[in-house]
Design a protein around this motif. Structure first.
Motif, PDB file in Angstrom:
ATOM      1  N   PHE A   1      -5.094 -12.083  92.184  1.00  0.00           N
ATOM      2  CA  PHE A   1      -3.713 -11.841  92.596  1.00  0.00           C
ATOM      3  C   PHE A   1      -3.620 -11.927  94.116  1.00  0.00           C
ATOM      4  N   ILE A   2      -2.687 -12.723  94.620  1.00  0.00           N
ATOM      5  CA  ILE A   2      -2.416 -12.797  96.047  1.00  0.00           C
ATOM      6  C   ILE A   2      -1.111 -12.046  96.300  1.00  0.00           C
ATOM      7  N   PHE A   3      -1.182 -11.035  97.193  1.00  0.00           N
ATOM      8  CA  PHE A   3      -0.002 -10.238  97.543  1.00  0.00           C
ATOM      9  C   PHE A   3       0.548 -10.698  98.894  1.00  0.00           C
ATOM     10  N   PRO A   4       1.672 -11.396  98.923  1.00  0.00           N
ATOM     11  CA  PRO A   4       2.303 -11.739 100.192  1.00  0.00           C
ATOM     12  C   PRO A   4       2.999 -10.506 100.779  1.00  0.00           C
ATOM     13  N   ALA A   5       3.081 -10.473 102.091  1.00  0.00           N
ATOM     14  CA  ALA A   5       3.736  -9.358 102.769  1.00  0.00           C
ATOM     15  C   ALA A   5       5.250  -9.584 102.851  1.00  0.00           C
ATOM     16  N   ILE A   6       5.962  -8.485 103.109  1.00  0.00           N
ATOM     17  CA  ILE A   6       7.406  -8.536 103.351  1.00  0.00           C
ATOM     18  C   ILE A   6       7.702  -7.983 104.737  1.00  0.00           C
ATOM     19  N   GLU A   7       7.228  -6.759 104.999  1.00  0.00           N
ATOM     20  CA  GLU A   7       7.380  -6.129 106.306  1.00  0.00           C
ATOM     21  C   GLU A   7       6.355  -5.009 106.420  1.00  0.00           C
ATOM     22  N   LYS A   8       6.173  -4.500 107.630  1.00  0.00           N
ATOM     23  CA  LYS A   8       5.081  -3.564 107.880  1.00  0.00           C
ATOM     24  C   LYS A   8       5.233  -2.248 107.134  1.00  0.00           C
ATOM     25  N   SER A   9       6.462  -1.855 106.784  1.00  0.00           N
ATOM     26  CA  SER A   9       6.666  -0.586 106.081  1.00  0.00           C
ATOM     27  C   SER A   9       5.977  -0.556 104.730  1.00  0.00           C
ATOM     28  N   LEU A  10       5.640  -1.725 104.180  1.00  0.00           N
ATOM     29  CA  LEU A  10       5.001  -1.808 102.866  1.00  0.00           C
ATOM     30  C   LEU A  10       3.491  -2.029 102.955  1.00  0.00           C
ATOM     31  N   PHE A  11       2.963  -2.061 104.167  1.00  0.00           N
ATOM     32  CA  PHE A  11       1.551  -2.385 104.341  1.00  0.00           C
ATOM     33  C   PHE A  11       0.638  -1.382 103.637  1.00  0.00           C
ATOM     34  N   GLU A  12       0.940  -0.101 103.752  1.00  0.00           N
ATOM     35  CA  GLU A  12       0.064   0.906 103.153  1.00  0.00           C
ATOM     36  C   GLU A  12       0.003   0.772 101.630  1.00  0.00           C
ATOM     37  N   LYS A  13       1.132   0.433 101.007  1.00  0.00           N
ATOM     38  CA  LYS A  13       1.128   0.247  99.551  1.00  0.00           C
ATOM     39  C   LYS A  13       0.312  -0.982  99.173  1.00  0.00           C
ATOM     40  N   MET A  14       0.411  -2.036  99.957  1.00  0.00           N
ATOM     41  CA  MET A  14      -0.399  -3.222  99.695  1.00  0.00           C
ATOM     42  C   MET A  14      -1.883  -2.903  99.818  1.00  0.00           C
ATOM     43  N   MET A  15      -2.242  -2.175 100.871  1.00  0.00           N
ATOM     44  CA  MET A  15      -3.639  -1.842 101.090  1.00  0.00           C
ATOM     45  C   MET A  15      -4.171  -0.932  99.989  1.00  0.00           C
ATOM     46  N   SER A  16      -3.346   0.007  99.552  1.00  0.00           N
ATOM     47  CA  SER A  16      -3.755   0.898  98.473  1.00  0.00           C
ATOM     48  C   SER A  16      -4.074   0.119  97.203  1.00  0.00           C
ATOM     49  N   ALA A  17      -3.236  -0.866  96.894  1.00  0.00           N
ATOM     50  CA  ALA A  17      -3.465  -1.698  95.703  1.00  0.00           C
ATOM     51  C   ALA A  17      -4.759  -2.491  95.844  1.00  0.00           C
ATOM     52  N   HIS A  18      -4.985  -3.046  97.016  1.00  0.00           N
ATOM     53  CA  HIS A  18      -6.221  -3.805  97.257  1.00  0.00           C
ATOM     54  C   HIS A  18      -7.453  -2.922  97.091  1.00  0.00           C
ATOM     55  N   LEU A  19      -7.398  -1.712  97.601  1.00  0.00           N
ATOM     56  CA  LEU A  19      -8.550  -0.815  97.518  1.00  0.00           C
ATOM     57  C   LEU A  19      -8.834  -0.385  96.085  1.00  0.00           C
ATOM     58  N   ARG A  20      -7.809  -0.401  95.237  1.00  0.00           N
ATOM     59  CA  ARG A  20      -8.027  -0.087  93.821  1.00  0.00           C
ATOM     60  C   ARG A  20      -8.735  -1.229  93.109  1.00  0.00           C
ATOM     61  N   TYR A  21      -8.390  -2.469  93.501  1.00  0.00           N
ATOM     62  CA  TYR A  21      -8.950  -3.653  92.842  1.00  0.00           C
ATOM     63  C   TYR A  21      -9.406  -4.651  93.911  1.00  0.00           C
ATOM     64  N   PRO A  22     -10.428  -4.308  94.682  1.00  0.00           N
ATOM     65  CA  PRO A  22     -10.809  -5.152  95.823  1.00  0.00           C
ATOM     66  C   PRO A  22     -11.340  -6.528  95.455  1.00  0.00           C
ATOM     67  N   GLN A  23     -11.808  -6.710  94.221  1.00  0.00           N
ATOM     68  CA  GLN A  23     -12.320  -8.009  93.793  1.00  0.00           C
ATOM     69  C   GLN A  23     -11.257  -8.860  93.100  1.00  0.00           C
ATOM     70  N   LYS A  24     -10.062  -8.307  92.955  1.00  0.00           N
ATOM     71  CA  LYS A  24      -8.999  -9.015  92.237  1.00  0.00           C
ATOM     72  C   LYS A  24      -7.753  -9.246  93.092  1.00  0.00           C
ATOM     73  N   ILE A  25      -7.431  -8.265  93.936  1.00  0.00           N
ATOM     74  CA  ILE A  25      -6.208  -8.317  94.727  1.00  0.00           C
ATOM     75  C   ILE A  25      -6.544  -8.649  96.175  1.00  0.00           C
ATOM     76  N   PHE A  26      -5.887  -9.692  96.700  1.00  0.00           N
ATOM     77  CA  PHE A  26      -6.110 -10.141  98.070  1.00  0.00           C
ATOM     78  C   PHE A  26      -4.764 -10.177  98.794  1.00  0.00           C
ATOM     79  N   LEU A  27      -4.805  -9.914 100.083  1.00  0.00           N
ATOM     80  CA  LEU A  27      -3.571  -9.689 100.832  1.00  0.00           C
ATOM     81  C   LEU A  27      -3.282 -10.763 101.866  1.00  0.00           C
ATOM     82  N   ALA A  28      -1.988 -10.986 102.070  1.00  0.00           N
ATOM     83  CA  ALA A  28      -1.496 -11.757 103.209  1.00  0.00           C
ATOM     84  C   ALA A  28      -0.780 -10.788 104.143  1.00  0.00           C
ATOM     85  N   THR A  29      -0.587 -11.194 105.371  1.00  0.00           N
ATOM     86  CA  THR A  29       0.194 -10.391 106.314  1.00  0.00           C
ATOM     87  C   THR A  29       1.265 -11.274 106.927  1.00  0.00           C
TER      88      THR A  29
END
Length: 260
Positions: free
Chosen positions: A32-60
């Motif tokens: 899963f690739i998570f695109p960003a929207i704005e900085k206010s959502l960064f912590e939620k994106m990071m939390s999701a990645h930390l739950r599934y670090p081998q599956k969820i990858f982030l953009a900024t």
């Protein structure tokens, strides 16, 4: 399969996030690739990645509809700061949106150009949002050809001419999602011209839900419906679609030597 564009970190999934991931995996989606929207959502994106670090990858990045004259510079400062400290796989989603409003078009242009500069500096692909704005996007890409931008045109719904123009850059993939399942989208004739090595799959969850579930919340498990429709259009097997589109995504997001 790889869902190259999904916003599972939004509040629509707060009550069943883990179950949503489980359903996607049962449907054959394992990345899963998570695109960003704005900085206010960064912590939620990071939390999701930390739950599934081998599956969820982030953009900024900064989404064009979140661009505001008074705040966009601070938002872009945040993008630049975070990209130095975390292994993001892309910049975005960025781009230009002339569907909702054009009042902030000057700032959208500036924000988009700055983000493709950051992508060039860090050798990252760009996830481009181009809603009613292909000419605006093309003008900036042509102006900044020095950056050798590569990436994805997200939720592609353009004409054959738009497709041919993008193809001429020789560095972009086409993100196909629920739109190709809509009866009146007119996308079949365009998709027929694409080769499979130009395509990645995406849901844009919770938006753009494919038929026959239009109007309901979209989720990554629905990627299988998009893959099936693409297999039908291209007259090939689901396995071929799954393998090739996942390979395309892997080359773009995880091969840092893939710069043009």
């Amino acid at each position: 399969m790889t869902d190259t564009h999904t916003h599972l970190y939004l509040e629509e999934f707060d009550s069943d996030f883990n179950e949503t991931i489980d359903r996607a995996e049962l449907a054959g989606v394992d990345t899963f690739i998570f695109p960003a929207i704005e900085k206010s959502l960064f912590e939620k994106m990071m939390s999701a990645h930390l739950r599934y670090p081998q599956k969820i990858f982030l953009a900024t990045g900064l989404h064009p509809t979140s661009v505001q004259e008074k705040t966009y510079k601070q938002e872009l400062d945040f993008v630049k700061k975070t990209v130095k400290n975390f292994p993001f796989v892309a910049i975005g989603e960025t781009g230009i949106d002339c569907y909702w409003t054009t009042e902030n078009i000057v700032w959208q242009r500036l924000a988009f150009e700055r983000q493709i500069e950051i992508a060039g500096e860090y050798n990252l692909p760009v996830i481009i949002h181009a809603r009613n704005s292909f000419d605006e996007i093309f003008a900036i890409l042509d102006k900044r050809s020095d950056l050798k931008v590569r990436g994805i045109f997200h939720a592609f719904s353009g004409t054959v001419n738009d497709y041919e123009k993008i193809k001429s850059y020789k560095s972009f993939l086409f993100g196909l999602g629920g739109i190709i399942t809509f009866k009146n989208s007119g996308m079949t004739s365009v998709v027929e011209k694409m080769s499979l090595d130009e395509i990645v799959l995406e849901t844009d969850s919770p938006y753009l839900t494919p038929a026959p579930f239009r109007g309901k919340r979209n989720e990554s498990a629905n990627l299988v419906l998009i893959a099936k429709k693409l297999a039908e259009i291209k007259n090939t097997s689901m396995e071929n679609i799954s393998v090739q589109t996942a390979l395309n995504a892997k080359k773009l997001f995880f091969n840092t030597q893939n710069s043009q």
